[in-house]
Motif scaffolding. Sequence first.
Motif, PDB file in Angstrom:
ATOM      1  N   LEU A  46       0.841  -1.193   0.000  1.00 10.80           N
ATOM      2  CA  LEU A  46       0.000   0.000   0.000  1.00 10.80           C
ATOM      3  C   LEU A  46       0.875   1.240   0.000  1.00 10.80           C
ATOM      4  N   MET A  47       0.240   2.345  -0.236  1.00 14.23           N
ATOM      5  CA  MET A  47       0.876   3.634  -0.047  1.00 14.23           C
ATOM      6  C   MET A  47       0.150   4.317   1.110  1.00 14.23           C
ATOM      7  N   LEU A  48       0.917   4.794   2.100  1.00 13.56           N
ATOM      8  CA  LEU A  48       0.339   5.491   3.249  1.00 13.56           C
ATOM      9  C   LEU A  48       0.629   6.972   3.141  1.00 13.56           C
ATOM     10  N   GLU A  49      -0.389   7.769   3.481  1.00 10.87           N
ATOM     11  CA  GLU A  49      -0.263   9.213   3.351  1.00 10.87           C
ATOM     12  C   GLU A  49      -0.953   9.904   4.519  1.00 10.87           C
ATOM     13  N   PRO A  50      -0.190  10.649   5.348  1.00 17.77           N
ATOM     14  CA  PRO A  50      -0.841  11.443   6.389  1.00 17.77           C
ATOM     15  C   PRO A  50      -1.490  12.677   5.765  1.00 17.77           C
ATOM     16  N   LEU A  55      -4.486   9.087   8.760  1.00 15.25           N
ATOM     17  CA  LEU A  55      -3.594   8.329   7.883  1.00 15.25           C
ATOM     18  C   LEU A  55      -4.451   7.635   6.829  1.00 15.25           C
ATOM     19  N   PHE A  56      -4.124   7.878   5.572  1.00 11.67           N
ATOM     20  CA  PHE A  56      -4.880   7.308   4.462  1.00 11.67           C
ATOM     21  C   PHE A  56      -4.080   6.206   3.780  1.00 11.67           C
ATOM     22  N   ALA A  57      -4.794   5.157   3.394  1.00 12.51           N
ATOM     23  CA  ALA A  57      -4.211   4.067   2.612  1.00 12.51           C
ATOM     24  C   ALA A  57      -4.678   4.221   1.175  1.00 12.51           C
ATOM     25  N   ARG A  58      -3.731   4.016   0.267  1.00 16.85           N
ATOM     26  CA  ARG A  58      -4.015   4.055  -1.168  1.00 16.85           C
ATOM     27  C   ARG A  58      -3.420   2.814  -1.804  1.00 16.85           C
ATOM     28  N   PRO A  59      -3.937   2.382  -2.948  1.00 16.99           N
ATOM     29  CA  PRO A  59      -3.339   1.235  -3.629  1.00 16.99           C
ATOM     30  C   PRO A  59      -1.911   1.558  -4.069  1.00 16.99           C
ATOM     31  N   HIS A  60      -1.051   0.560  -4.045  1.00 10.83           N
ATOM     32  CA  HIS A  60       0.297   0.731  -4.603  1.00 10.83           C
ATOM     33  C   HIS A  60       0.166   0.726  -6.119  1.00 10.83           C
ATOM     34  N   PRO A  61       0.838   1.640  -6.822  1.00 12.72           N
ATOM     35  CA  PRO A  61       0.659   1.726  -8.274  1.00 12.72           C
ATOM     36  C   PRO A  61       1.013   0.435  -9.029  1.00 12.72           C
ATOM     37  N   GLU A  62       1.887  -0.375  -8.473  1.00 17.84           N
ATOM     38  CA  GLU A  62       2.295  -1.600  -9.181  1.00 17.84           C
ATOM     39  C   GLU A  62       1.334  -2.769  -8.972  1.00 17.84           C
TER      40      GLU A  62
END
Length: 138
Positions: A46-50, A55-62
């Motif tokens: 995942l990609m984590l972004e504050p 804290l937000f989780a987003r799909p990993h681009p790959e």
Amino acid sequence: MIPHQATAVAIGGRALLIEGPPGSGKSSLALALIDRGAQLVGDDSLMLEPRDGRLFARPHPETTGLLEVRNLGLIPLPVCESASIALVLRLDRDAPRFVEAADRVEQLGLDLPLLRLWPDSPVLAIKAELALGRFGLA
């Protein structure tokens, strides 16, 4: 945004971040939750972004939209592009039998509730949903 090795699903707009060692059942739990109406955020990466104190989780681009289903391979699924993490679930064979309150874990400077669950339960998805309702951030 930073990468994080975990799986996440969104339930009612709130993300469950599922952690555990390889082979512990992260993807299987995600699949069971998706079968019960959850939406995939990302599997195994995942990609984590504050943002705005959350804290937000987003799909990993790959690996966007892919869930590893053991014995079947990578299965494409609809994906939630971003969800605020409400609870961290850690699959742990030494999880306590009774829990009065969630533990806490810090991720990227943000405090999140953490609950350890025994991974071999036949009702793990139901327990995960109950844990989100009982211990998850609003």
